[in-house]
Design an enzyme around this catalytic site. Structure first.
Site, PDB file in Angstrom:
ATOM      1  NE  ARG A  64       4.368 -11.950  -5.579  1.00  0.00           N
ATOM      2  CZ  ARG A  64       4.299 -10.719  -5.841  1.00  0.00           C
ATOM      3  NH1 ARG A  64       5.008 -10.859  -7.485  1.00  0.00           N
ATOM      4  NH2 ARG A  64       3.229 -10.596  -5.652  1.00  0.00           N
ATOM      5  NE  ARG A  90       6.467  -6.131  -6.425  1.00  0.00           N
ATOM      6  CZ  ARG A  90       7.396  -6.673  -7.504  1.00  0.00           C
ATOM      7  NH1 ARG A  90       7.093  -7.838  -7.563  1.00  0.00           N
ATOM      8  NH2 ARG A  90       8.577  -5.781  -7.169  1.00  0.00           N
ATOM      9  CG  LEU A  92      -1.088  -7.421  -0.244  1.00  0.00           C
ATOM     10  CD1 LEU A  92      -2.247  -6.359   1.628  1.00  0.00           C
ATOM     11  CD2 LEU A  92       0.697  -6.950   0.326  1.00  0.00           C
ATOM     12  CG  ASN A 106      -5.665  -0.359  -3.065  1.00  0.00           C
ATOM     13  OD1 ASN A 106      -4.297   0.204  -3.521  1.00  0.00           O
ATOM     14  ND2 ASN A 106      -5.511  -1.062  -4.444  1.00  0.00           N
ATOM     15  CG  HIS A 108      -8.015   1.479  -8.871  1.00  0.00           C
ATOM     16  ND1 HIS A 108      -6.698   0.411  -9.060  1.00  0.00           N
ATOM     17  CD2 HIS A 108      -8.588   1.031  -9.429  1.00  0.00           C
ATOM     18  CE1 HIS A 108      -6.821  -0.065 -10.031  1.00  0.00           C
ATOM     19  NE2 HIS A 108      -7.932  -0.229 -10.625  1.00  0.00           N
ATOM     20  CG  ASP A 140     -10.803  -9.495  -2.191  1.00  0.00           C
ATOM     21  OD1 ASP A 140      -9.671  -8.896  -3.269  1.00  0.00           O
ATOM     22  OD2 ASP A 140     -11.783 -10.246  -2.463  1.00  0.00           O
ATOM     23  N   GLY A 142      -7.614 -10.926  -4.377  1.00  0.00           N
ATOM     24  CA  GLY A 142      -8.201 -10.851  -5.304  1.00  0.00           C
ATOM     25  C   GLY A 142      -6.974  -9.205  -5.983  1.00  0.00           C
ATOM     26  CG  ASP A 144      -6.980  -3.724  -8.187  1.00  0.00           C
ATOM     27  OD1 ASP A 144      -6.700  -2.896  -7.179  1.00  0.00           O
ATOM     28  OD2 ASP A 144      -6.516  -3.260  -9.029  1.00  0.00           O
TER      29      ASP A 144
HETATM   30  C1  GRF Z   1      -2.378   5.697  -7.125  1.00  0.00           C
HETATM   31  O1  GRF Z   1      -2.814   6.362  -8.272  1.00  0.00           O
HETATM   32  C2  GRF Z   1      -3.334   5.272  -6.663  1.00  0.00           C
HETATM   33  O2  GRF Z   1      -3.992   5.025  -6.736  1.00  0.00           O
HETATM   34  C3  GRF Z   1      -2.116   4.147  -6.955  1.00  0.00           C
HETATM   35  O3  GRF Z   1      -1.392   4.273  -7.022  1.00  0.00           O
HETATM   36  C4  GRF Z   1      -0.670   5.709  -7.257  1.00  0.00           C
HETATM   37  C5  GRF Z   1       0.126   6.275  -5.942  1.00  0.00           C
HETATM   38  O4  GRF Z   1       0.328   7.193  -6.146  1.00  0.00           O
HETATM   39  N1  GRF Z   1      -2.240   2.351  -6.303  1.00  0.00           N
HETATM   40  P1  GRF Z   1       1.740   7.996  -5.353  1.00  0.00           P
HETATM   41  O5  GRF Z   1       2.442   6.785  -5.001  1.00  0.00           O
HETATM   42  O6  GRF Z   1       0.491   7.833  -3.772  1.00  0.00           O
HETATM   43  O7  GRF Z   1       1.832   9.911  -5.440  1.00  0.00           O
END
Ligand code: GRF
Length: 212
Positions: A64, A90, A92, A106, A108, A140, A142, A144
């Site tokens: 990894r 993944r 990071l 990111n 989420h 960071d 962790g 999310d």
């Molecule tokens: C999204 O819902 C994002 O929030 C999550 O993964 C999904 C990716 O969707 N981290 P896409 O590949 O952009 O359609």
């Protein structure tokens, strides 16, 4: 502002960023799209737009730390100002986080800090919440867990399953993520690495984002 986008899958967020760039509402230049999966549909889309792509695969049993180093080296080649995780599945490691402190964001599919991890929509349903949504946050070490930049709320409907809820959340992701990228590009949002690395609960850690 030069940005590298990291993807693992479909790439609907990548498409939304590109659509906003085309519409003149996102002042970013995508210098590369990097994936951990060579089958990611997002790569095909990026290549079709003439964006350089590359794959840094991580297979079962691979070291990894070495993978993290290889990923960081590949991303660094493009000298980005910002790295955007758009469906990159993944966590990071230090190699990338230390090379780009506070410059990785990111998206989420849940209202963090609730429901981090791989199944944000399903976990929100299981939790019985009536409102979910999406979060753009700084990455960071962790899962999310980095400082929240912006969020958008989405109602949870009585007959929702994870797929229908996630689809409704993605509509908001596609609006929110390009706007946040644009606001970072214009300086309306400042990503300060010192704040980002402050411990959770420290008020200096929070980022001041204009209303998005
Ligand atoms: C999204 O819902 C994002 O929030 C999550 O993964 C999904 C990716 O969707 N981290 P896409 O590949 O952009 O359609």
């Amino acid at each position: 502002m030069d940005a590298v986008v990291l993807v693992s899958g479909r790439g609907s967020n990548l498409r939304a960023i590109c659509a906003a760039i085309d519409a003149g509402t996102c002042d970013a230049n995508l210098v590369a799209v990097v994936s951990d999966r060579k089958s990611a549909a997002a790569l095909e889309f990026a290549a079709g737009r003439g964006i350089p792509t590359c794959v840094v695969s991580l297979r079962k049993g691979d070291d990894r730390a070495l993978w993290n180093e290889a990923l960081a080296a590949e991303v660094a080649r493009f000298e980005p100002d910002l790295i955007v995780l758009a469906g990159f599945m993944r966590v990071l490691g230090a190699a990338l986080l230390e090379r780009f402190p506070g410059r990785i964001i990111n998206v989420h599919p849940a209202l963090l800090p609730s429901f981090p991890g791989h199944s944000g929509a399903q976990d929100a349903l299981n939790g019985g919440v009536r409102i979910s949504g999406c979060t753009v946050h700084v990455v960071d070490s962790g899962v999310d867990s980095g400082p929240i930049i912006a969020q958008a709320a989405v109602p949870v409907l009585p007959d929702d399953d994870a797929e229908s809820l996630h689809a409704r959340i993605q509509v908001q992701e596609h609006r929110l993520l390009p706007r946040v990228i644009h606001q970072i590009a214009t300086g309306a949002i400042a990503l300060d690495p010192l704040r980002v690395n402050a411990p959770s609960g420290d008020p200096t850690r929070s980022l001041t984002a204009p209303d998005v």
